[in-house]
Design a protein around this motif. Structure first.
Motif, PDB file in Angstrom:
ATOM      1  N   ALA A 183       0.843  -1.199   0.000  1.00 55.54           N
ATOM      2  CA  ALA A 183       0.000   0.000   0.000  1.00 55.54           C
ATOM      3  C   ALA A 183       0.878   1.248   0.000  1.00 55.54           C
ATOM      4  CB  ALA A 183      -0.936  -0.013   1.207  1.00 55.54           C
ATOM      5  N   GLY A 184       1.927   1.242   0.823  1.00 57.20           N
ATOM      6  CA  GLY A 184       2.836   2.381   0.874  1.00 57.20           C
ATOM      7  C   GLY A 184       3.551   2.587  -0.454  1.00 57.20           C
ATOM      8  N   PHE A 185       3.965   1.491  -1.055  1.00 57.51           N
ATOM      9  CA  PHE A 185       4.689   1.566  -2.327  1.00 57.51           C
ATOM     10  C   PHE A 185       3.832   2.227  -3.404  1.00 57.51           C
ATOM     11  CE2 PHE A 185       6.216  -0.009  -6.377  1.00 57.51           C
ATOM     12  CZ  PHE A 185       7.596   0.017  -6.244  1.00 57.51           C
ATOM     13  N   VAL A 193      -1.622   3.913  -1.892  1.00 51.46           N
ATOM     14  CA  VAL A 193      -3.064   3.704  -1.681  1.00 51.46           C
ATOM     15  C   VAL A 193      -3.304   3.286  -0.233  1.00 51.46           C
ATOM     16  CG1 VAL A 193      -3.616   3.119  -4.069  1.00 51.46           C
ATOM     17  CG2 VAL A 193      -2.944   1.300  -2.484  1.00 51.46           C
ATOM     18  N   ARG A 194      -4.563   3.385   0.196  1.00 48.57           N
ATOM     19  CA  ARG A 194      -4.882   3.072   1.586  1.00 48.57           C
ATOM     20  C   ARG A 194      -4.887   1.575   1.871  1.00 48.57           C
ATOM     21  NH1 ARG A 194      -7.711   6.558   4.669  1.00 48.57           N
ATOM     22  NH2 ARG A 194      -9.407   5.100   5.109  1.00 48.57           N
ATOM     23  N   HIS A 195      -5.249   0.785   0.862  1.00 54.02           N
ATOM     24  CA  HIS A 195      -5.429  -0.646   1.131  1.00 54.02           C
ATOM     25  C   HIS A 195      -4.726  -1.525   0.101  1.00 54.02           C
ATOM     26  CE1 HIS A 195      -8.623   0.472   3.926  1.00 54.02           C
ATOM     27  NE2 HIS A 195      -9.081   1.273   2.982  1.00 54.02           N
ATOM     28  N   ALA A 196      -4.000  -2.522   0.589  1.00 47.59           N
ATOM     29  CA  ALA A 196      -3.518  -3.617  -0.250  1.00 47.59           C
ATOM     30  C   ALA A 196      -3.986  -4.905   0.417  1.00 47.59           C
ATOM     31  CB  ALA A 196      -1.995  -3.592  -0.353  1.00 47.59           C
ATOM     32  N   ALA A 245      -6.582   3.544 -10.724  1.00 45.17           N
ATOM     33  CA  ALA A 245      -7.974   3.121 -10.927  1.00 45.17           C
ATOM     34  C   ALA A 245      -8.612   2.914  -9.559  1.00 45.17           C
ATOM     35  CB  ALA A 245      -8.010   1.826 -11.748  1.00 45.17           C
ATOM     36  N   PRO A 246      -9.949   2.913  -9.492  1.00 49.46           N
ATOM     37  CA  PRO A 246     -10.610   2.747  -8.187  1.00 49.46           C
ATOM     38  C   PRO A 246     -10.264   1.418  -7.510  1.00 49.46           C
ATOM     39  CG  PRO A 246     -12.184   3.474  -9.863  1.00 49.46           C
ATOM     40  CD  PRO A 246     -10.907   3.173 -10.576  1.00 49.46           C
ATOM     41  N   ILE A 247     -10.082   0.374  -8.312  1.00 48.77           N
ATOM     42  CA  ILE A 247      -9.655  -0.919  -7.748  1.00 48.77           C
ATOM     43  C   ILE A 247      -8.789  -1.621  -8.784  1.00 48.77           C
ATOM     44  CG2 ILE A 247     -11.776  -2.131  -8.466  1.00 48.77           C
ATOM     45  CD1 ILE A 247     -11.499  -3.689  -5.706  1.00 48.77           C
ATOM     46  N   THR A 248      -7.711  -2.221  -8.315  1.00 46.52           N
ATOM     47  CA  THR A 248      -6.681  -2.768  -9.202  1.00 46.52           C
ATOM     48  C   THR A 248      -6.285  -4.160  -8.744  1.00 46.52           C
ATOM     49  OG1 THR A 248      -5.789  -0.548  -9.612  1.00 46.52           O
ATOM     50  CG2 THR A 248      -4.304  -2.390 -10.017  1.00 46.52           C
ATOM     51  N   GLY A 249      -6.194  -5.085  -9.689  1.00 49.51           N
ATOM     52  CA  GLY A 249      -5.704  -6.423  -9.380  1.00 49.51           C
ATOM     53  C   GLY A 249      -4.314  -6.619  -9.964  1.00 49.51           C
ATOM     54  N   VAL A 250      -3.383  -7.102  -9.145  1.00 50.86           N
ATOM     55  CA  VAL A 250      -2.039  -7.398  -9.649  1.00 50.86           C
ATOM     56  C   VAL A 250      -1.725  -8.878  -9.411  1.00 50.86           C
ATOM     57  CG1 VAL A 250      -1.210  -5.046  -9.230  1.00 50.86           C
ATOM     58  CG2 VAL A 250      -0.785  -6.806  -7.526  1.00 50.86           C
ATOM     59  N   SER A 251      -0.763  -9.380 -10.183  1.00 52.07           N
ATOM     60  CA  SER A 251      -0.339 -10.779 -10.072  1.00 52.07           C
ATOM     61  C   SER A 251       1.106 -10.853  -9.597  1.00 52.07           C
ATOM     62  CB  SER A 251      -0.443 -11.458 -11.447  1.00 52.07           C
ATOM     63  OG  SER A 251       0.209 -12.715 -11.427  1.00 52.07           O
ATOM     64  N   ASP A 276     -12.500   2.299   1.144  1.00 49.57           N
ATOM     65  CA  ASP A 276     -12.616   1.487   2.366  1.00 49.57           C
ATOM     66  C   ASP A 276     -13.640   0.367   2.207  1.00 49.57           C
ATOM     67  OD1 ASP A 276     -10.861   3.348   3.327  1.00 49.57           O
ATOM     68  OD2 ASP A 276     -12.274   4.345   4.676  1.00 49.57           O
ATOM     69  N   GLU A 277     -14.770   0.689   1.574  1.00 49.18           N
ATOM     70  CA  GLU A 277     -15.828  -0.318   1.433  1.00 49.18           C
ATOM     71  C   GLU A 277     -15.402  -1.461   0.524  1.00 49.18           C
ATOM     72  OE1 GLU A 277     -19.791   1.070   0.411  1.00 49.18           O
ATOM     73  OE2 GLU A 277     -19.572   2.660   1.914  1.00 49.18           O
ATOM     74  N   LEU A 278     -14.771  -1.121  -0.605  1.00 50.03           N
ATOM     75  CA  LEU A 278     -14.297  -2.174  -1.509  1.00 50.03           C
ATOM     76  C   LEU A 278     -13.241  -3.035  -0.813  1.00 50.03           C
ATOM     77  CD1 LEU A 278     -13.966  -0.397  -4.999  1.00 50.03           C
ATOM     78  CD2 LEU A 278     -15.592  -2.195  -4.351  1.00 50.03           C
ATOM     79  N   ALA A 279     -12.384  -2.390  -0.009  1.00 48.11           N
ATOM     80  CA  ALA A 279     -11.344  -3.141   0.704  1.00 48.11           C
ATOM     81  C   ALA A 279     -11.982  -4.110   1.700  1.00 48.11           C
ATOM     82  CB  ALA A 279     -10.391  -2.176   1.413  1.00 48.11           C
TER      83      ALA A 279
END
Ligand SMILES: *Cc1c(COP(=O)(O)O)cnc(C)c1O
Length: 387
Positions: free
Chosen positions: A63-65, A68-71, A198-204, A225-228
């Motif tokens: 998240a810090g990297f 964003v607020r949530h990973a 983006a509002p929500i992101t998926g990484v591999s 927060d809600e999506l997290a």
């Protein structure tokens, strides 16, 4: 009996150069082995294999990297996208817009949640989903009786898609926006990194992705927060908090502690690795400019250089010539999505001219943080000779 003259044998041996694989993770492992061993031993000692302290630590670092607020650490890139779709309540009857030129998982995740992937052509100058092609695709989806619900751009080969354009389109058409950043962790556009685009992101964290684990893994990145909360519940059978009551439909979607330990060791050197990938990309561009189609590059985006992919004529001949010199290459991707047998019935008769042309021409060259300058020059030499 025919015997090759000694001079011919000597000539053959002298040109026998060491192989250069498409990906070489062995050197990285050797470089980081001490730290990885130490971290894995610590996991064996504490024994918290599910959501152990390494997962918590990694999530904070990721998240810090990205800023964003949530990973949220998850089981794979595919599962990250599925859980993001589930959190956005995408399901039956919904259309999700995906690029025609990407890895098959981008479309498969949409089908996995019961929705329909709608293929959109990519732009010739970015290889990423073309924002200009989206309005017509939205209209066509409506015409098929589907409810347009979400856009899922892909940051192909590590280069961020035009997320600002997709954000504007998503707002204008009332669509959710989910980034498939499976290949682009570490990339940036302007001052923002992937995860914040983006509002929500998926990484591999598949082993050959820019930040790769020693097995499957992934993450979901969001400021919401809600999506997290939703994806945290979904990754653990739909539970919220400590209870064993399913609040919603979930899955077994957690990143495991062993992989988190490996990723912590790799994240510690990741910025230097990204810089090294960029150096190799610059070396390739310098050597190959004018000889073949170079990957898109501009000042505003910084690719994670998951792959260095050129476009060449007579690709099979070029590929065979590089194989002869023991240089590994890849075909990402040989078939555009609408031509995969698994998806063909969803796209009967559809034409995506740019995706189709790229699929015929692309050739990925060796890339990775441990490739030496000499090796990159050898790849360029061999490619120029083959062309
Ligand atoms: C690798 C990849 C995925 C899937 O990631 P996994 O971790 O292998 O499940 C999804 N989309 C794209 C574009 C990818 O390259």
């Amino acid at each position: 009996m025919k015997v090759a003259p000694m001079s011919a044998i000597a000539a053959r041996v002298s040109i026998e150069a060491p192989p250069i694989p498409l990906f070489d993770m062995k050197r990285q492992q050797a470089r980081l082995r001490h730290d990885i061993d130490r971290r894995l031993a610590r996991v064996l000692d504490h024994g918290q294999f599910i959501l152990g302290p390494e997962v918590v630590e990694l999530e904070a670092e990721l998240a810090g990297f990205c800023g964003v607020r949530h990973a949220v650490g998850v089981s794979s890139g595919r599962d990250a996208l599925i859980m993001a779709l589930m959190a956005a309540n995408v399901g039956a009857g919904d259309a999700v817009f995906v690029p025609g030129f990407t890895f098959s998982a981008t479309a498969a995740v949409v089908i996995a949640v019961g929705a329909v992937p709608v293929f959109v052509d990519v732009a010739a100058d970015t290889y990423n989903m073309d924002p200009a092609a989206l309005p017509a695709a939205i209209a066509a989806a409506r015409g098929r009786g589907l409810a347009p619900r979400a856009i899922m751009p892909v940051d192909l080969f590590g280069r961020p898609a035009d997320h600002a354009a997709f954000a504007a389109l998503a707002a204008a058409h009332g669509l959710a926006l989910i980034a498939d950043a499976a290949q682009s962790f570490g990339a940036a556009a302007g001052t923002a990194r992937v995860g914040a685009l983006a509002p929500i992101t998926g990484v591999s964290f598949y082993p050959t992705k820019p930040l790769g684990a020693f097995g499957d893994g992934g993450a979901i990145l969001t400021d919401d927060d809600e999506l997290a909360d939703a994806v945290r519940a979904i990754r653990t059978h739909g539970r919220q908090g400590d209870g064993d009551v399913a609040m919603r439909i979930g899955m077994t979607g957690r990143l495991d502690t062993m992989q988190a330990a490996v990723l912590l060791a790799k994240l510690a050197v990741f910025k230097a690795e990204l810089n090294r990938r960029a150096e190799i990309a610059a070396l390739y561009a310098d050597r190959l400019s004018g000889a073949c189609g170079l990957p898109p590059a501009d000042g505003a985006t910084r690719s994670a250089w998951a792959l260095y992919t050129v476009r060449v004529p007579r690709r099979e001949r070029v590929r065979a010539a590089l194989a002869e010199r023991q240089i590994g290459t890849g075909l990402f991707y040989r078939v555009p999505l609408h031509r995969h047998p698994a998806f063909a019935d969803l796209a009967a008769g559809q034409r995506l001219p740019v995706s189709e042309r790229l699929a015929d021409e692309v050739l990925s060259l060796p890339m990775g943080p441990d490739l030496t300058d000499d090796e990159a020059h050898a790849v360029a030499d061999a490619l120029l000779a083959a062309l």
